[in-house]
Motif scaffolding. Structure first.
Motif, PDB file in Angstrom:
ATOM      1  N   THR A 150       6.071  -0.740   1.219  1.00  0.00           N
ATOM      2  CA  THR A 150       6.154  -1.920   2.101  1.00  0.00           C
ATOM      3  C   THR A 150       6.753  -1.214   3.455  1.00  0.00           C
ATOM      4  OG1 THR A 150       8.330  -2.287   1.640  1.00  0.00           O
ATOM      5  CG2 THR A 150       6.662  -3.688   0.353  1.00  0.00           C
ATOM      6  N   VAL A 151       6.700  -1.975   4.793  1.00  0.00           N
ATOM      7  CA  VAL A 151       6.963  -1.391   5.900  1.00  0.00           C
ATOM      8  C   VAL A 151       8.265  -0.749   5.894  1.00  0.00           C
ATOM      9  CG1 VAL A 151       5.306  -2.433   7.486  1.00  0.00           C
ATOM     10  CG2 VAL A 151       7.231  -3.902   6.728  1.00  0.00           C
ATOM     11  N   ASP A 152       9.372  -1.632   4.980  1.00  0.00           N
ATOM     12  CA  ASP A 152      10.757  -1.185   5.187  1.00  0.00           C
ATOM     13  C   ASP A 152      10.936   0.012   4.309  1.00  0.00           C
ATOM     14  OD1 ASP A 152      10.225  -2.652   2.950  1.00  0.00           O
ATOM     15  OD2 ASP A 152      11.732  -4.384   3.473  1.00  0.00           O
ATOM     16  N   GLY A 153       9.946   0.709   3.905  1.00  0.00           N
ATOM     17  CA  GLY A 153      10.200   1.905   3.177  1.00  0.00           C
ATOM     18  C   GLY A 153      10.449   1.566   1.430  1.00  0.00           C
ATOM     19  N   LEU A 154      10.475   0.330   1.105  1.00  0.00           N
ATOM     20  CA  LEU A 154      10.463   0.077  -0.409  1.00  0.00           C
ATOM     21  C   LEU A 154       9.253   0.172  -1.115  1.00  0.00           C
ATOM     22  CD1 LEU A 154      13.243  -2.680   0.155  1.00  0.00           C
ATOM     23  CD2 LEU A 154      13.738  -0.134  -0.510  1.00  0.00           C
ATOM     24  N   GLU A 155       9.250  -0.276  -2.371  1.00  0.00           N
ATOM     25  CA  GLU A 155       7.939  -0.365  -3.229  1.00  0.00           C
ATOM     26  C   GLU A 155       8.004  -1.944  -3.633  1.00  0.00           C
ATOM     27  OE1 GLU A 155       7.737   2.789  -6.089  1.00  0.00           O
ATOM     28  OE2 GLU A 155       6.373   3.840  -4.721  1.00  0.00           O
ATOM     29  N   ARG A 156       6.807  -2.355  -3.916  1.00  0.00           N
ATOM     30  CA  ARG A 156       6.602  -3.811  -4.218  1.00  0.00           C
ATOM     31  C   ARG A 156       5.555  -3.665  -5.345  1.00  0.00           C
ATOM     32  NH1 ARG A 156       3.860  -8.215  -3.123  1.00  0.00           N
ATOM     33  NH2 ARG A 156       2.758  -7.097  -1.470  1.00  0.00           N
ATOM     34  N   GLU A 157       6.006  -4.240  -6.520  1.00  0.00           N
ATOM     35  CA  GLU A 157       5.002  -4.216  -7.882  1.00  0.00           C
ATOM     36  C   GLU A 157       3.921  -5.142  -7.450  1.00  0.00           C
ATOM     37  OE1 GLU A 157       5.468  -5.908 -11.996  1.00  0.00           O
ATOM     38  OE2 GLU A 157       5.889  -3.673 -11.987  1.00  0.00           O
ATOM     39  N   VAL A 158       2.537  -4.670  -7.394  1.00  0.00           N
ATOM     40  CA  VAL A 158       1.660  -5.744  -7.093  1.00  0.00           C
ATOM     41  C   VAL A 158       0.615  -6.039  -8.418  1.00  0.00           C
ATOM     42  CG1 VAL A 158       0.945  -5.218  -4.563  1.00  0.00           C
ATOM     43  CG2 VAL A 158       0.150  -3.779  -6.453  1.00  0.00           C
ATOM     44  N   ALA A 159       0.845  -5.358  -9.224  1.00  0.00           N
ATOM     45  CA  ALA A 159       0.170  -5.441 -10.824  1.00  0.00           C
ATOM     46  C   ALA A 159       0.690  -4.637 -11.774  1.00  0.00           C
ATOM     47  CB  ALA A 159      -1.273  -5.279 -10.358  1.00  0.00           C
ATOM     48  N   ARG A 160       0.406  -5.355 -12.949  1.00  0.00           N
ATOM     49  CA  ARG A 160       0.699  -4.536 -14.104  1.00  0.00           C
ATOM     50  C   ARG A 160      -0.518  -4.297 -15.169  1.00  0.00           C
ATOM     51  NH1 ARG A 160       6.645  -5.220 -17.049  1.00  0.00           N
ATOM     52  NH2 ARG A 160       7.747  -4.889 -14.689  1.00  0.00           N
ATOM     53  N   LEU A 161      -0.810  -3.255 -15.460  1.00  0.00           N
ATOM     54  CA  LEU A 161      -2.236  -2.917 -16.225  1.00  0.00           C
ATOM     55  C   LEU A 161      -1.766  -2.442 -17.578  1.00  0.00           C
ATOM     56  CD1 LEU A 161      -4.211  -0.803 -13.423  1.00  0.00           C
ATOM     57  CD2 LEU A 161      -4.032  -3.384 -13.877  1.00  0.00           C
ATOM     58  N   GLY A 162      -2.615  -2.797 -18.427  1.00  0.00           N
ATOM     59  CA  GLY A 162      -2.365  -2.512 -20.015  1.00  0.00           C
ATOM     60  C   GLY A 162      -3.815  -2.029 -20.615  1.00  0.00           C
ATOM     61  N   PRO A 163      -3.829  -1.767 -21.824  1.00  0.00           N
ATOM     62  CA  PRO A 163      -4.917  -1.304 -22.751  1.00  0.00           C
ATOM     63  C   PRO A 163      -6.521  -2.105 -21.873  1.00  0.00           C
ATOM     64  CG  PRO A 163      -3.375  -1.931 -24.042  1.00  0.00           C
ATOM     65  CD  PRO A 163      -2.776  -2.335 -22.868  1.00  0.00           C
ATOM     66  N   GLY A 164      -7.324  -1.006 -21.779  1.00  0.00           N
ATOM     67  CA  GLY A 164      -8.785  -1.732 -21.437  1.00  0.00           C
ATOM     68  C   GLY A 164      -8.895  -1.550 -19.802  1.00  0.00           C
ATOM     69  N   ASP A 165      -7.492  -1.612 -19.191  1.00  0.00           N
ATOM     70  CA  ASP A 165      -7.756  -1.632 -17.715  1.00  0.00           C
ATOM     71  C   ASP A 165      -7.876  -0.138 -17.040  1.00  0.00           C
ATOM     72  OD1 ASP A 165      -7.028  -4.441 -17.477  1.00  0.00           O
ATOM     73  OD2 ASP A 165      -5.106  -4.089 -17.664  1.00  0.00           O
ATOM     74  N   PHE A 166      -8.481  -0.102 -15.781  1.00  0.00           N
ATOM     75  CA  PHE A 166      -8.470   1.187 -15.167  1.00  0.00           C
ATOM     76  C   PHE A 166      -7.991   1.027 -13.706  1.00  0.00           C
ATOM     77  CE2 PHE A 166     -12.216  -1.407 -14.210  1.00  0.00           C
ATOM     78  CZ  PHE A 166     -12.269  -0.988 -12.623  1.00  0.00           C
ATOM     79  N   PHE A 167      -7.729   2.385 -13.191  1.00  0.00           N
ATOM     80  CA  PHE A 167      -7.253   2.454 -12.005  1.00  0.00           C
ATOM     81  C   PHE A 167      -7.483   3.914 -11.496  1.00  0.00           C
ATOM     82  CE2 PHE A 167      -3.601   4.993 -13.050  1.00  0.00           C
ATOM     83  CZ  PHE A 167      -3.327   4.974 -14.186  1.00  0.00           C
ATOM     84  N   GLY A 168      -7.292   3.872  -9.850  1.00  0.00           N
ATOM     85  CA  GLY A 168      -7.995   5.191  -9.311  1.00  0.00           C
ATOM     86  C   GLY A 168      -9.221   5.288  -9.121  1.00  0.00           C
ATOM     87  N   GLU A 169      -9.976   4.034  -9.374  1.00  0.00           N
ATOM     88  CA  GLU A 169     -11.194   4.223  -8.847  1.00  0.00           C
ATOM     89  C   GLU A 169     -11.635   4.268  -7.446  1.00  0.00           C
ATOM     90  OE1 GLU A 169      -9.727   1.496  -9.745  1.00  0.00           O
ATOM     91  OE2 GLU A 169     -10.028   0.156  -8.125  1.00  0.00           O
ATOM     92  N   MET A 170     -10.914   3.849  -6.655  1.00  0.00           N
ATOM     93  CA  MET A 170     -11.326   3.929  -5.283  1.00  0.00           C
ATOM     94  C   MET A 170     -11.148   5.320  -4.702  1.00  0.00           C
ATOM     95  SD  MET A 170     -11.451   0.789  -4.641  1.00  0.00           S
ATOM     96  CE  MET A 170     -11.974   0.794  -2.787  1.00  0.00           C
ATOM     97  N   SER A 171     -10.123   6.035  -5.080  1.00  0.00           N
ATOM     98  CA  SER A 171     -10.062   7.675  -4.667  1.00  0.00           C
ATOM     99  C   SER A 171     -11.423   8.280  -5.452  1.00  0.00           C
ATOM    100  CB  SER A 171      -8.765   8.183  -4.994  1.00  0.00           C
ATOM    101  OG  SER A 171      -7.757   7.405  -4.499  1.00  0.00           O
ATOM    102  N   LEU A 172     -11.419   8.026  -6.571  1.00  0.00           N
ATOM    103  CA  LEU A 172     -12.620   8.746  -7.199  1.00  0.00           C
ATOM    104  C   LEU A 172     -13.893   8.248  -6.503  1.00  0.00           C
ATOM    105  CD1 LEU A 172     -13.855   9.998  -9.795  1.00  0.00           C
ATOM    106  CD2 LEU A 172     -14.420   7.917 -10.755  1.00  0.00           C
ATOM    107  N   LEU A 173     -14.214   7.084  -6.408  1.00  0.00           N
ATOM    108  CA  LEU A 173     -15.670   6.912  -5.705  1.00  0.00           C
ATOM    109  C   LEU A 173     -15.862   6.988  -4.072  1.00  0.00           C
ATOM    110  CD1 LEU A 173     -16.209   3.818  -7.956  1.00  0.00           C
ATOM    111  CD2 LEU A 173     -17.161   5.873  -8.113  1.00  0.00           C
ATOM    112  N   THR A 174     -14.659   6.815  -3.522  1.00  0.00           N
ATOM    113  CA  THR A 174     -14.738   6.849  -1.819  1.00  0.00           C
ATOM    114  C   THR A 174     -14.209   8.192  -1.569  1.00  0.00           C
ATOM    115  OG1 THR A 174     -12.749   5.400  -1.579  1.00  0.00           O
ATOM    116  CG2 THR A 174     -14.835   4.069  -1.967  1.00  0.00           C
ATOM    117  N   GLY A 175     -13.373   8.777  -2.154  1.00  0.00           N
ATOM    118  CA  GLY A 175     -12.606   9.924  -1.727  1.00  0.00           C
ATOM    119  C   GLY A 175     -11.429   9.549  -0.782  1.00  0.00           C
TER     120      GLY A 175
END
Ligand code: CMP
Length: 510
Positions: free
Chosen positions: A402-427
């Motif tokens: 966040t802008v004040d330098g903290l971190e906010r949880e936006v989602a929790r992912l579990g079995p079957g979910d994927f992440f990191g696709e944006m960097s993989l596909l768009t660089g």
């Protein structure tokens, strides 16, 4: 004058009768008040006996008017004086002062009795016409001899007094000096006695305690007396360390164990990984220093039973040689099973759902197994990393700065979910930080695998862009309440944008 008359006269002059009466009185008082200290009467009895033995000798010398009379009378009277001081000290420190609620350290008693005895010796000598202080002061040799012989003794006395005064070691403390460990039972003018767990009494000169390193077991300022113990055990490393630790800690904390402190609670840690097993240690805090081995044994037994209940055998230090025939059949069967598993996983991932079986096969070949321990960071916001993860087991937290330098949880992912696709596909740089909440098992898909796929079938870029755009727009639509038309417009725009980025990143033409 007869010898008998001389004896009576000498005894009367020396007041020997009072000595005998005093000895009897001390015996009776001690018997009534502190009989456990009776051994301390021995020195008074010995000194009195020496006096009584010398009396007839003095009487004979009186009758013979011998010139050596003075030399015999002096020790006779000195023994008498020392016996009286010894009895006085005994009565004062064991019968009188404890009655008044005053308990003096043993070393102080010894030093006071010794000092009074010296004063008494000098007083008697001077009454008998011997100037002892003069003799000592004028004889350099005698002074040197006394000085040398008293060097160690004085060191021990001062050492003992210093230990008592600064309270560094007390009677009842458990200490370790070199290889010897035991309970301090007595601090005397010359030595400190410690009783070991092996039923031995070790005599340590006070000077040595003052000069060397002494460890006081289980003592920490402001904390109760308790001593950390280590109990080791080995478990085959094919068993998950987190499982072993959790079940051992649970077994040790679920029901109290005698002599084991509640706070801090016992804990278990993995200390080493060797060739065939993990080396674990249970650390617990022992409250009764004398019960070290029996308590270790109870703790060890609990660990054994807990592991046995969980079907986890204890390992012994050994070199295990696993012989497996690596036949072609076996290899094929193994890789077929693994491939099947990968295809199943990919089939459930939305991003690859609309690809052909052949495309999925290609991806399946390129997947890499990536396990993470709880607490590890899988991706960090802002990092450049061109791969995605598919979660097989466990849970992760997606966090955005966040802008004040903290971190906010936006989602929790579990079995079957994927992440990191944006960097993989768009660089692009990672848009979020992903942290493992539990131990996590993942497959990792690298850019090179996807690149080969896209070069062969460039249409896949469109399929993937549409899925990503739809995913993104669905979120925005819910947040911003978009109607059907606005949703479609946004979808087309996002898809165009993503497709452009994917094509640009992988160098594909229009
Ligand atoms: P990428 O940007 O490559 O790396 C971080 C990943 O976190 C990102 O891809 C997404 O896969 C994932 N991510 C980011 N924001 C969210 C969100 N709001 N919900 C779910 N996953 C997200």
């Amino acid at each position: 004058m007869s010898i008998w008359q001389a004896l009576v006269q000498e005894a009367l002059q020396a007041r020997s009768l009072w000595l005998v009466v005093g000895l009897a009185a001390t015996f009776l008082i001690l018997r009534a008040t502190a009989w456990q200290e009776r051994r301390r009467l021995v020195s008074a009895v010995v000194l009195s006996s020496l006096h009584l033995v010398l009396l007839p000798v003095v009487a004979i010398l009186v009758v013979r008017e011998s010139a050596s009379l003075g030399m015999a009378r002096l020790p006779c009277r000195i023994f008498l004086a020392m016996a009286l001081v010894s009895m006085g000290g005994l009565l004062l420190f064991t019968a009188l002062l404890p009655r008044l609620g005053l308990r003096t350290p043993r070393i102080l008693q010894d030093v006071l009795v010794a000092a009074t005895s010296i004063v008494a010796i000098f007083a008697v000598a001077s009454r008998e016409g011997f100037n002892l202080s003069g003799i000592i002061a004028t004889s350099a040799v005698l002074t040197a001899v006394i000085g040398f012989s008293l060097q160690d003794t004085l060191g021990n006395i001062i050492g003992g007094l210093a230990l008592q005064l600064d309270d560094s070691i007390k009677v009842g403390d458990w200490i370790k000096v070199g290889d010897v460990a035991g309970k301090v039972t007595d601090i005397r003018w010359r030595y400190t006695a410690i009783e070991t767990r092996n039923w031995e009494t070790v005599i340590l000169p006070n000077g040595m305690l003052l000069k060397g390193q002494v460890t006081v077991l289980g003592r920490r300022a402001g904390a109760p007396q308790q001593w950390r113990r280590w109990v080791w055990f080995n478990v085959d490393f094919r068993h998950q360390p987190s499982d072993v630790i959790a079940l051992v800690e649970d077994a040790l904390r679920s029901a109290a164990i005698e002599c084991v402190a509640k706070e801090p609670p016992p804990n278990c840690i993995l200390m080493d990984l060797t060739e065939s097993y993990g080396r674990y240690a249970v650390r617990y805090w022992l409250t009764d220093m004398a019960a070290d081995d029996p308590t270790d044994s109870v703790v060890r037994t609990r660990v054994c039973f807990a592991l046995r209940r969980a079907g986890i055998p204890l390992s012994i230090p050994a070199h295990a040689i696993f012989l497996t025939e690596e036949s072609e059949d076996r290899k094929t069967a193994k890789s077929r099973l693994e491939h099947q598993r990968r295809m199943e996983v990919l089939g459930k991932v939305e991003l690859f759902g609309r690809l052909t079986d052949a495309d999925r096969e290609e991806i399946a070949h390129g997947l890499r197994h990536a396990p993470f321990a709880s607490g590890e960071t899988l991706t960090r916001q802002g990092a450049i990393a061109h791969w995605l993860y598919i979660i097989l087991g466990g849970e992760v937290s997606v966090r955005v700065g966040t802008v004040d330098g903290l971190e906010r949880e936006v989602a929790r992912l579990g079995p079957g979910d994927f992440f990191g696709e944006m960097s993989l596909l768009t660089g692009e740089r990672r848009s979020a930080t992903v942290v493992a909440l539990t131990n996590v098992e993942c497959f990792r898909l690298d850019r090179s695998v996807f690149e080969t796929l896209l070069q062969r079938s460039p249409d896949i870029a469109e399929v993937v862009a549409e899925i990503l755009a739809r995913r993104r727009v669905e979120l925005v639509a819910v947040r911003e309440g978009l109607d059907q038309e606005a949703r479609q417009r946004r979808l087309d725009a996002d898809k165009r944008d993503l497709l452009g980025k994917i094509r640009g990143f992988f160098g594909l033409g229009e």
